[in-house]
Design a protein around this motif. Structure first.
Motif, PDB file in Angstrom:
ATOM      1  N   LYS A 170       0.814  -1.208   0.000  1.00 20.88           N
ATOM      2  CA  LYS A 170       0.000   0.000   0.000  1.00 20.88           C
ATOM      3  C   LYS A 170       0.851   1.263   0.000  1.00 20.88           C
ATOM      4  O   LYS A 170       0.358   2.348  -0.231  1.00 20.88           O
ATOM      5  CB  LYS A 170      -0.910   0.014   1.222  1.00 20.88           C
ATOM      6  N   TRP A 171       2.118   1.114   0.310  1.00 17.51           N
ATOM      7  CA  TRP A 171       2.981   2.288   0.420  1.00 17.51           C
ATOM      8  C   TRP A 171       3.338   2.890  -0.918  1.00 17.51           C
ATOM      9  O   TRP A 171       3.734   4.038  -0.992  1.00 17.51           O
ATOM     10  CB  TRP A 171       4.261   1.938   1.144  1.00 17.51           C
ATOM     11  N   ASN A 172       3.264   2.111  -1.952  1.00 12.34           N
ATOM     12  CA  ASN A 172       3.620   2.579  -3.289  1.00 12.34           C
ATOM     13  C   ASN A 172       5.043   3.112  -3.358  1.00 12.34           C
ATOM     14  O   ASN A 172       5.295   4.172  -3.917  1.00 12.34           O
ATOM     15  CB  ASN A 172       2.628   3.629  -3.780  1.00 12.34           C
ATOM     16  N   LEU A 173       5.963   2.405  -2.751  1.00  6.62           N
ATOM     17  CA  LEU A 173       7.369   2.761  -2.863  1.00  6.62           C
ATOM     18  C   LEU A 173       7.949   2.021  -4.059  1.00  6.62           C
ATOM     19  O   LEU A 173       7.997   0.793  -4.074  1.00  6.62           O
ATOM     20  CB  LEU A 173       8.134   2.370  -1.595  1.00  6.62           C
ATOM     21  N   PHE A 174       8.355   2.778  -5.054  1.00  6.05           N
ATOM     22  CA  PHE A 174       8.919   2.188  -6.250  1.00  6.05           C
ATOM     23  C   PHE A 174      10.222   2.890  -6.581  1.00  6.05           C
ATOM     24  O   PHE A 174      10.455   4.015  -6.156  1.00  6.05           O
ATOM     25  CB  PHE A 174       7.958   2.326  -7.438  1.00  6.05           C
ATOM     26  N   GLY A 175      11.031   2.242  -7.351  1.00  9.78           N
ATOM     27  CA  GLY A 175      12.258   2.851  -7.862  1.00  9.78           C
ATOM     28  C   GLY A 175      13.212   3.271  -6.768  1.00  9.78           C
ATOM     29  O   GLY A 175      13.570   2.488  -5.893  1.00  9.78           O
ATOM     30  N   ILE A 176      13.615   4.514  -6.809  1.00 13.27           N
ATOM     31  CA  ILE A 176      14.616   5.031  -5.880  1.00 13.27           C
ATOM     32  C   ILE A 176      14.089   5.012  -4.452  1.00 13.27           C
ATOM     33  O   ILE A 176      14.839   4.686  -3.524  1.00 13.27           O
ATOM     34  CB  ILE A 176      15.061   6.447  -6.304  1.00 13.27           C
ATOM     35  N   GLU A 177      12.819   5.327  -4.268  1.00 13.51           N
ATOM     36  CA  GLU A 177      12.264   5.308  -2.910  1.00 13.51           C
ATOM     37  C   GLU A 177      12.351   3.906  -2.312  1.00 13.51           C
ATOM     38  O   GLU A 177      12.721   3.739  -1.153  1.00 13.51           O
ATOM     39  CB  GLU A 177      10.810   5.780  -2.906  1.00 13.51           C
ATOM     40  N   TYR A 178      12.001   2.897  -3.115  1.00 14.58           N
ATOM     41  CA  TYR A 178      12.074   1.527  -2.625  1.00 14.58           C
ATOM     42  C   TYR A 178      13.520   1.133  -2.319  1.00 14.58           C
ATOM     43  O   TYR A 178      13.794   0.505  -1.299  1.00 14.58           O
ATOM     44  CB  TYR A 178      11.465   0.544  -3.629  1.00 14.58           C
ATOM     45  N   LYS A 179      14.441   1.504  -3.196  1.00 17.92           N
ATOM     46  CA  LYS A 179      15.853   1.176  -2.968  1.00 17.92           C
ATOM     47  C   LYS A 179      16.352   1.805  -1.674  1.00 17.92           C
ATOM     48  O   LYS A 179      17.079   1.178  -0.905  1.00 17.92           O
ATOM     49  CB  LYS A 179      16.711   1.638  -4.146  1.00 17.92           C
ATOM     50  N   LEU A 180      15.962   3.036  -1.435  1.00 22.97           N
ATOM     51  CA  LEU A 180      16.378   3.728  -0.222  1.00 22.97           C
ATOM     52  C   LEU A 180      15.785   3.056   1.013  1.00 22.97           C
ATOM     53  O   LEU A 180      16.484   2.809   2.002  1.00 22.97           O
ATOM     54  CB  LEU A 180      15.948   5.197  -0.300  1.00 22.97           C
ATOM     55  N   TYR A 181      14.510   2.721   0.947  1.00 21.07           N
ATOM     56  CA  TYR A 181      13.865   2.016   2.056  1.00 21.07           C
ATOM     57  C   TYR A 181      14.547   0.671   2.307  1.00 21.07           C
ATOM     58  O   TYR A 181      14.832   0.312   3.446  1.00 21.07           O
ATOM     59  CB  TYR A 181      12.381   1.789   1.744  1.00 21.07           C
ATOM     60  N   TYR A 182      14.817  -0.056   1.240  1.00 21.31           N
ATOM     61  CA  TYR A 182      15.443  -1.374   1.355  1.00 21.31           C
ATOM     62  C   TYR A 182      16.811  -1.274   2.031  1.00 21.31           C
ATOM     63  O   TYR A 182      17.126  -2.063   2.910  1.00 21.31           O
ATOM     64  CB  TYR A 182      15.580  -1.998  -0.042  1.00 21.31           C
ATOM     65  N   GLU A 183      17.613  -0.316   1.632  1.00 20.43           N
ATOM     66  CA  GLU A 183      18.951  -0.168   2.211  1.00 20.43           C
ATOM     67  C   GLU A 183      18.883   0.166   3.695  1.00 20.43           C
ATOM     68  O   GLU A 183      19.689  -0.324   4.479  1.00 20.43           O
ATOM     69  CB  GLU A 183      19.754   0.904   1.471  1.00 20.43           C
ATOM     70  N   MET A 184      17.905   0.969   4.093  1.00 18.54           N
ATOM     71  CA  MET A 184      17.822   1.359   5.501  1.00 18.54           C
ATOM     72  C   MET A 184      17.186   0.275   6.366  1.00 18.54           C
ATOM     73  O   MET A 184      17.692  -0.033   7.439  1.00 18.54           O
ATOM     74  CB  MET A 184      17.057   2.675   5.643  1.00 18.54           C
ATOM     75  N   GLU A 185      16.089  -0.279   5.918  1.00 20.73           N
ATOM     76  CA  GLU A 185      15.356  -1.218   6.765  1.00 20.73           C
ATOM     77  C   GLU A 185      15.871  -2.650   6.654  1.00 20.73           C
ATOM     78  O   GLU A 185      16.021  -3.321   7.653  1.00 20.73           O
ATOM     79  CB  GLU A 185      13.864  -1.187   6.427  1.00 20.73           C
ATOM     80  N   VAL A 186      16.112  -3.122   5.469  1.00 20.73           N
ATOM     81  CA  VAL A 186      16.515  -4.518   5.289  1.00 20.73           C
ATOM     82  C   VAL A 186      18.007  -4.691   5.522  1.00 20.73           C
ATOM     83  O   VAL A 186      18.430  -5.582   6.253  1.00 20.73           O
ATOM     84  CB  VAL A 186      16.101  -5.033   3.893  1.00 20.73           C
ATOM     85  N   ASN A 187      18.812  -3.818   4.922  1.00 17.32           N
ATOM     86  CA  ASN A 187      20.264  -3.935   5.083  1.00 17.32           C
ATOM     87  C   ASN A 187      20.780  -3.244   6.335  1.00 17.32           C
ATOM     88  O   ASN A 187      21.935  -3.410   6.701  1.00 17.32           O
ATOM     89  CB  ASN A 187      20.992  -3.379   3.861  1.00 17.32           C
ATOM     90  N   GLY A 188      19.958  -2.439   6.984  1.00 18.84           N
ATOM     91  CA  GLY A 188      20.333  -1.816   8.244  1.00 18.84           C
ATOM     92  C   GLY A 188      21.306  -0.661   8.149  1.00 18.84           C
ATOM     93  O   GLY A 188      21.959  -0.315   9.131  1.00 18.84           O
ATOM     94  N   LEU A 189      21.393  -0.032   6.981  1.00 18.41           N
ATOM     95  CA  LEU A 189      22.295   1.118   6.834  1.00 18.41           C
ATOM     96  C   LEU A 189      21.656   2.355   7.458  1.00 18.41           C
ATOM     97  O   LEU A 189      20.434   2.507   7.455  1.00 18.41           O
ATOM     98  CB  LEU A 189      22.580   1.392   5.362  1.00 18.41           C
ATOM     99  N   ASN A 190      22.515   3.247   7.976  1.00 14.21           N
ATOM    100  CA  ASN A 190      21.973   4.508   8.463  1.00 14.21           C
ATOM    101  C   ASN A 190      21.614   5.369   7.248  1.00 14.21           C
ATOM    102  O   ASN A 190      22.048   5.092   6.132  1.00 14.21           O
ATOM    103  CB  ASN A 190      22.944   5.208   9.418  1.00 14.21           C
ATOM    104  N   PRO A 191      20.801   6.399   7.432  1.00 12.00           N
ATOM    105  CA  PRO A 191      20.347   7.190   6.282  1.00 12.00           C
ATOM    106  C   PRO A 191      21.475   7.760   5.426  1.00 12.00           C
ATOM    107  O   PRO A 191      21.369   7.764   4.194  1.00 12.00           O
ATOM    108  CB  PRO A 191      19.516   8.304   6.918  1.00 12.00           C
ATOM    109  N   ASN A 192      22.557   8.224   6.044  1.00 18.38           N
ATOM    110  CA  ASN A 192      23.663   8.786   5.254  1.00 18.38           C
ATOM    111  C   ASN A 192      24.264   7.757   4.316  1.00 18.38           C
ATOM    112  O   ASN A 192      24.472   8.026   3.125  1.00 18.38           O
ATOM    113  CB  ASN A 192      24.761   9.330   6.174  1.00 18.38           C
ATOM    114  N   LYS A 193      24.565   6.577   4.847  1.00 18.32           N
ATOM    115  CA  LYS A 193      25.164   5.516   4.024  1.00 18.32           C
ATOM    116  C   LYS A 193      24.188   5.039   2.960  1.00 18.32           C
ATOM    117  O   LYS A 193      24.585   4.769   1.825  1.00 18.32           O
ATOM    118  CB  LYS A 193      25.586   4.331   4.896  1.00 18.32           C
ATOM    119  N   ALA A 194      22.916   4.921   3.320  1.00 19.44           N
ATOM    120  CA  ALA A 194      21.913   4.472   2.362  1.00 19.44           C
ATOM    121  C   ALA A 194      21.767   5.459   1.208  1.00 19.44           C
ATOM    122  O   ALA A 194      21.713   5.058   0.043  1.00 19.44           O
ATOM    123  CB  ALA A 194      20.571   4.271   3.056  1.00 19.44           C
ATOM    124  N   VAL A 195      21.721   6.738   1.532  1.00 24.11           N
ATOM    125  CA  VAL A 195      21.599   7.761   0.482  1.00 24.11           C
ATOM    126  C   VAL A 195      22.821   7.729  -0.432  1.00 24.11           C
ATOM    127  O   VAL A 195      22.690   7.794  -1.657  1.00 24.11           O
ATOM    128  CB  VAL A 195      21.398   9.165   1.102  1.00 24.11           C
TER     129      VAL A 195
END
Length: 77
Positions: free
Chosen positions: A23-48
């Motif tokens: 339902k979030w409709n996270l696609f493309g770059i937004e999804y990649k950013l979410y994935y790096e932070m939540e699944v891979n556990g990177l902090n926002p700076n590293k994920a960005v």
């Protein structure tokens, strides 16, 4: 091809584990950013930085255009 298939499998698994994710409709770059932070556990700076490098965009673009959209979905631990 393998990376795309892997991302597809991850999306399916996340949708099963977190039904509201679809339902979030996270696609493309937004999804990649979410994935790096939540699944891979990177902090926002590293994920960005990682996402910007992978999509060939500047970090300021990711911060300004995409991070605010993803920030709302990041859970606080």
């Amino acid at each position: 091809m393998i990376l795309e298939l892997s991302l597809f499998v991850v999306v399916i698994l996340l949708t099963i584990k977190f039904p509201s994710l679809s339902k979030w409709n996270l696609f493309g770059i937004e999804y990649k950013l979410y994935y790096e932070m939540e699944v891979n556990g990177l902090n926002p700076n590293k994920a960005v930085e990682k996402v910007a490098r992978n999509v060939n965009a500047s970090t300021s673009t990711i911060w300004k255009s995409y991070y605010p959209k993803v920030k709302a979905y990041i859970k606080d631990d």
